[in-house]
Design a protein around this motif. Structure first.
Motif, PDB file in Angstrom:
ATOM      1  N   GLU A 154       0.808  -1.210   0.000  1.00 63.16           N
ATOM      2  CA  GLU A 154       0.000   0.000   0.000  1.00 63.16           C
ATOM      3  C   GLU A 154       0.841   1.260   0.000  1.00 63.16           C
ATOM      4  OE1 GLU A 154      -3.192   0.331   2.828  1.00 63.16           O
ATOM      5  OE2 GLU A 154      -3.676  -1.775   2.502  1.00 63.16           O
ATOM      6  N   LYS A 155       2.003   1.157   0.629  1.00 60.79           N
ATOM      7  CA  LYS A 155       2.788   2.384   0.782  1.00 60.79           C
ATOM      8  C   LYS A 155       4.168   2.207   0.183  1.00 60.79           C
ATOM      9  CE  LYS A 155       0.118   3.461   4.746  1.00 60.79           C
ATOM     10  NZ  LYS A 155      -0.088   3.120   6.141  1.00 60.79           N
ATOM     11  N   ILE A 214       5.961   8.536  -4.230  1.00 59.20           N
ATOM     12  CA  ILE A 214       5.877   7.529  -5.306  1.00 59.20           C
ATOM     13  C   ILE A 214       4.433   7.304  -5.704  1.00 59.20           C
ATOM     14  CG2 ILE A 214       6.370   5.138  -5.903  1.00 59.20           C
ATOM     15  CD1 ILE A 214       8.623   5.227  -3.867  1.00 59.20           C
ATOM     16  N   LEU A 215       3.615   7.218  -4.644  1.00 58.70           N
ATOM     17  CA  LEU A 215       2.200   7.024  -4.869  1.00 58.70           C
ATOM     18  C   LEU A 215       1.627   8.180  -5.678  1.00 58.70           C
ATOM     19  CD1 LEU A 215       0.547   4.708  -3.920  1.00 58.70           C
ATOM     20  CD2 LEU A 215      -0.290   6.096  -2.048  1.00 58.70           C
ATOM     21  N   PHE A 268      -8.596  10.377   5.382  1.00 62.60           N
ATOM     22  CA  PHE A 268      -8.993   9.000   5.591  1.00 62.60           C
ATOM     23  C   PHE A 268      -9.452   8.368   4.274  1.00 62.60           C
ATOM     24  CE2 PHE A 268     -12.292   6.015   7.243  1.00 62.60           C
ATOM     25  CZ  PHE A 268     -11.393   5.122   7.768  1.00 62.60           C
ATOM     26  N   LEU A 269     -10.107   9.192   3.462  1.00 61.71           N
ATOM     27  CA  LEU A 269     -10.609   8.688   2.187  1.00 61.71           C
ATOM     28  C   LEU A 269      -9.474   8.224   1.287  1.00 61.71           C
ATOM     29  CD1 LEU A 269     -13.509  10.963   1.031  1.00 61.71           C
ATOM     30  CD2 LEU A 269     -13.471   8.480   1.234  1.00 61.71           C
ATOM     31  N   GLN A 270      -8.400   9.003   1.299  1.00 65.44           N
ATOM     32  CA  GLN A 270      -7.236   8.616   0.492  1.00 65.44           C
ATOM     33  C   GLN A 270      -6.763   7.228   0.895  1.00 65.44           C
ATOM     34  OE1 GLN A 270      -4.413  11.696   1.136  1.00 65.44           O
ATOM     35  NE2 GLN A 270      -4.900  12.740  -0.790  1.00 65.44           N
ATOM     36  N   ASP A 271      -6.699   7.014   2.209  1.00 60.96           N
ATOM     37  CA  ASP A 271      -6.227   5.726   2.694  1.00 60.96           C
ATOM     38  C   ASP A 271      -7.144   4.601   2.253  1.00 60.96           C
ATOM     39  OD1 ASP A 271      -3.969   6.595   3.819  1.00 60.96           O
ATOM     40  OD2 ASP A 271      -4.778   6.826   5.837  1.00 60.96           O
ATOM     41  N   ALA A 309      -8.179  -0.071  -1.054  1.00 55.56           N
ATOM     42  CA  ALA A 309      -9.072  -0.787  -1.950  1.00 55.56           C
ATOM     43  C   ALA A 309      -8.351  -1.148  -3.250  1.00 55.56           C
ATOM     44  CB  ALA A 309     -10.289   0.073  -2.255  1.00 55.56           C
ATOM     45  N   ALA A 310      -7.570  -0.209  -3.738  1.00 59.43           N
ATOM     46  CA  ALA A 310      -6.850  -0.463  -4.983  1.00 59.43           C
ATOM     47  C   ALA A 310      -5.904  -1.644  -4.823  1.00 59.43           C
ATOM     48  CB  ALA A 310      -6.079   0.782  -5.396  1.00 59.43           C
TER      49      ALA A 310
END
Lengths: 286, 595
Positions: free
Chosen positions: B212-213, B271-272, B325-328, B333-334
């Motif tokens: 994720e990160k 990077i993200l 929080f939405l970003q997370d 989910a991705a």
């Protein structure tokens, strides 16, 4: 006179194109099972009987030589008497002309006669008769062939075969030589003709009348001999060799016996075949 | 290590929990022997290494027993050593011994085999036996060729991998995806007494965090071996997470200012961000969300009434540390949807990080490879916004077909034809061309003078021809045409029929192996091909026998059936001979793979 627009369609009127192999090397070699004069006498009798079968039947004879081909007889022209005389006269003239065209005197084998040329001529004259005359006979081509296939003519012959197929002209083949002819096998198979290799050539006339004399309409009621198998092998375009397996251009379907960088017919560039490299890698492992 | 044997004090245990029997373990190349200290004890072992399939050992630790577990097909032998160094020594020795016994075990069976006869698991063996039992035809072939020594077991099954695979696919496990719950919800467990909070980290979680990160992953790869220990790294990470969870942006910014490693975790993932930018670029260029927003005021807070911009100057300073929080959730989910992109055991943190990084890099490289993305984007915009009526009709993109000058082709053919005429032929003509023409003319003048022969055909010849023609036709008509469902095979005696079918399948099998061995690149293939050729040439006379054995009325049918088999064999023989000739012609030269 009937106008051109109302042609006479009859299912029992035939237009027979007979291609006679006049390869001198074949007829003088040991491969010829009977002499050319005997052969001619049987074929001429057969032509006579065809003309007798129906008054409207038309026969054309094309001689297939080593270096040229030519019409030697057309039943619609000339006097009805002395048919054989005029045919033989023309044939002799043709042989002289063919010899003049011959350049080198030292041929080792029996060579192959120009089947592709005579097939094309036959197809052309069929078209001409269709377009000009008042008659619309059922056409068919009979190849009396003795010399072996010339792989160099592969493409030309296949083209003739396909155009015959398109104009629905069956090609019957009667092979006189000692070997089966792959070209004629394919020709008869594709165009729905009869392929026959007579065993007893003394009785060639009997074969011809039994198998090849009936018109196309009557043919559907008959049980004619079927070939055991057809040799579907092709000749490669690059060396004109007959091959079992080869490479095919994905654009124009040209056939090659080995991998080329470019198609010689249409110029498409090929990639390196993948399978070869992987199988090599596989083979190296043990 | 070339020690011929190792002798160590050890305890033999039947299970891990077992107290064990003290004794001496002696290992040699071929076998290991365990002698208990108590001679009266019944536990004595004498086992050959070639029966041992593998070995396991316990983890090293001060208070743990030093165990070595030798596994066999069924059951295993567990030894406890006095020290770990003893155990290590024995383990190394065992590993070598097993490798050694496997080596000598293989080639004894067949020297020429391409792979040393693969060690078949019992399951594999069972599957093969089952297949053979189910299919009697296969069994016959197997008996004929494998036991007859024409093909080896491996070769025989190599062409039937599919049969074996069908059963395997049933057993393939579905890969487990990533968990859908979010790690960052992991609540720290605090003991309530002190100020310490503890996070429990599993390899699974680490994998997920890395996926994720990307920034954390990159940081791990950068820092861990050199700058800090793994433990420190994760402490820092959770500290950053903790700061986030308190939602105190000011505090977070302050901490980040002090500690630059910590800042990596607190800042937004660079990077993200770049990945996202790349994705946005792929979106339909005509899409403008901001413009759309104006069309529809209902979802705007205040229902379209202009609201005061509450962003103050202080906020701007902390912008990089803000993370919604939405970003997370979106990111998580991705990742979950993407699934497990790498196939690595999640045991070692570093390998996981590296594998993920490299897989990502590959993806990015793919995308970056097209340099003209910008141009492409512009093209797309023009395509989307163009007004069709004003455009010239667009032709579909086709590669130009270029047919070369056909004269080249036909000319070359003519030359070829002429060459062929003068080329050598196996059938010798007795005469030269001019003589041949002369004789042909003589024939023509002969018939001109003599006229057509009379009778054209002698009656007996005509009868013979007529007979041969009609017999051929009628036999095939009456035996083929009567019942379309009835094949020629059914009219033959059952012995002949079975024999024919058997020969047919065996010829197919042999030919399959034969053609698959070309091009011959190794001496192994060479011997295989000659072996196959011998086997095929043995079948040839058998086919002739069959042909002669049947009655005359069905002989024609049988020869029709046998003909394709003979042709196939002939083609194979011809190819073999040709290859043989080529081989002898350029012996020493390596075949280049093209036949």
């Amino acid at each position: 006179m009937t106008p051109v627009s109302s042609k006479q369609y009859a299912d029992d009127v035939s237009l027979l194109m007979v291609l006679i192999d006049t390869n001198p090397l074949f007829w003088s070699s040991s491969a010829a099972p009977l002499s050319f004069s005997k052969f001619l006498s049987q074929v001429l009798s057969f032509l006579n009987s065809i003309l007798l079968l129906n008054q409207l039947n038309q026969v054309m004879v094309i001689a297939t030589g080593l270096n040229s081909c030519d019409y030697i007889y057309d039943s619609s022209k000339g006097p009805t008497s002395q048919r054989v005389e005029s045919l033989l006269q023309k044939l002799e003239e043709f042989v002289v002309k063919d010899e003049e065209l011959n350049k080198d005197d030292s041929v080792d084998g029996i060579g192959s006669s120009l089947l592709s040329g005579s097939l094309s001529m036959a197809l052309c004259s069929i078209q001409r008769i269709f377009r000009s005359g008042s008659l619309h006979p059922q056409p068919r081509i009979l190849c009396m062939h003795g010399s072996q296939d010339g792989p160099g003519q592969y493409v030309a012959i296949m083209n003739s075969i396909f155009s015959a197929q398109r104009s629905m002209v069956p090609i019957d083949s009667c092979v006189i030589g000692s070997q089966h002819s792959a070209f004629l096998q394919q020709a008869s198979y594709i165009t729905g003709g009869v392929y026959l290799k007579p065993q007893h050539l003394d009785g060639l006339f009997q074969y011809l009348t039994t198998v090849f004399a009936t018109d196309l309409h009557s043919r559907s009621f008959l049980q004619l001999p079927k070939p055991v198998g057809v040799d579907f092998r092709a000749s490669c375009f690059c060396h004109k060799n007959t091959i079992d397996m080869g490479y095919i251009c994905s654009v124009c379907l040209s056939i090659f016996c080995k991998h080329h960088k470019k198609c010689s017919t249409c110029g498409s560039a090929f990639g390196q075949p993948q399978t070869v490299s992987t199988s090599n890698q596989k083979r190296k492992a043990p | 290590m070339t020690d011929a044997q190792v002798v160590k004090r050890a305890k033999y245990k039947s299970t891990v929990k077992d107290a064990g029997v003290r004794g001496i373990l002696k290992m040699t190349r071929e076998r290991f022997v365990f002698m208990p200290n108590d001679p009266s004890s019944s536990v004595k072992l004498n086992v050959e290494f070639r029966l041992i399939k593998g070995h396991k050992s316990s983890k090293e630790g001060s208070n743990r027993p030093a165990l070595l577990n030798l596994t066999q097909d069924q059951g295993n032998y567990i030894f406890e050593f006095e020290s770990f160094s003893d155990r290590e020594l024995c383990r190394d020795f065992v590993a070598k011994a097993i490798a050694f016994s496997a080596e000598i075990g293989g080639p004894t069976s067949e020297k020429a085999a391409p792979l040393k006869d693969e060690q078949l698991s019992s399951a594999e063996m069972e599957r093969r036996i089952k297949l053979l039992q189910e299919d009697s035809e296969l069994q016959k072939l197997h008996k004929q060729f494998v036991i007859g020594g024409v093909l080896s077991e491996t070769e025989f099954w190599a062409t039937r991998k599919k049969l074996l695979d069908v059963n395997v696919t049933r057993k393939v496990k579905q890969r487990v995806g990533l968990k859908s719950d979010m790690i960052f919800n992991v609540k720290p467990s605090s003991d309530g007494q002190s100020n310490r909070v503890t996070f429990n980290l599993t390899p699974e979680m680490i994998h997920q965090i890395f996926a994720e990160k990307p920034a954390v992953r990159q940081a791990y790869l950068n820092f861990v071996p050199n700058k800090m220990t793994e433990k420190d790294f994760w402490t820092k990470y959770w500290r950053a997470q903790y700061l986030h969870s308190t939602k105190n942006i000011v505090a977070a910014a302050a901490e980040a200012a002090e500690d630059e490693e910590l800042a990596v975790f607190l800042r937004q993932d660079a990077i993200l961000a770049s990945e996202i930018r790349q994705k946005i670029r792929k979106v339909d260029p005509t899409l403008d969300m901001e413009a759309d927003e104006g069309d529809d005021y209902t979802h705007i807070s205040g229902h379209g009434l202009a609201t005061e911009d509450i962003k103050d100057e202080l906020e701007a300073q902390y912008e990089p540390y803000k993370r919604s929080f939405l970003q997370d959730i979106n990111r998580h989910a991705a990742v979950v949807l993407e699934g497990r992109t790498i196939d690595v055991e999640t045991g070692d943190t570093r390998t996981v990080a590296e594998a993920l990084a490299s897989s990502k890099r590959l993806e990015l490289a793919k995308e970056a490879s097209d340099v003209n993305t910008h141009q492409e984007r512009l093209d797309r915009i023009t395509q989307m916004t163009e007004i069709e009526d004003l455009q010239a009709p667009r032709e579909p993109p086709v590669a130009p077909l270029c047919i070369k000058d056909p004269r080249d082709y036909f000319d070359s053919q003519q030359v070829k034809t002429l060459n062929q005429l003068s080329g050598t032929r196996q059938m010798k003509s007795r005469l030269s061309t001019s003589e041949a023409y002369d004789s042909l003319r003589a024939y023509i003048s002969e018939i001109r003078s003599v006229g057509l022969s009379d009778p054209i055909v002698r009656p007996e010849v005509a009868f013979k021809v007529f007979n041969s023609l009609t017999q051929n036709i009628s036999s095939s008509k009456y035996q083929l045409g009567k019942n379309p469902h009835e094949s020629i095979l059914d009219t033959l005696p059952s012995v002949t029929k079975e024999e024919l079918l058997l020969h047919w399948t065996s010829i197919q099998e042999l030919l399959k192996h034969f053609w698959s061995s070309y091009p011959i690149t190794t001496s192994y293939l060479y011997t295989k091909v000659s072996r196959l050729r011998d086997a095929m040439s043995q079948i040839y006379p058998k086919l002739q026998e069959i042909k002669e054995s049947v009655q005359s009325d069905s002989r024609h049918q049988v020869s029709l059936l046998v003909q394709p088999m003979l042709q196939a064999l002939d083609a194979a023989f011809a190819h073999y001979e040709l290859d043989q000739q080529k081989r002898s012609a350029k012996s020493g030269e390596k075949p280049n793979g093209y036949v």
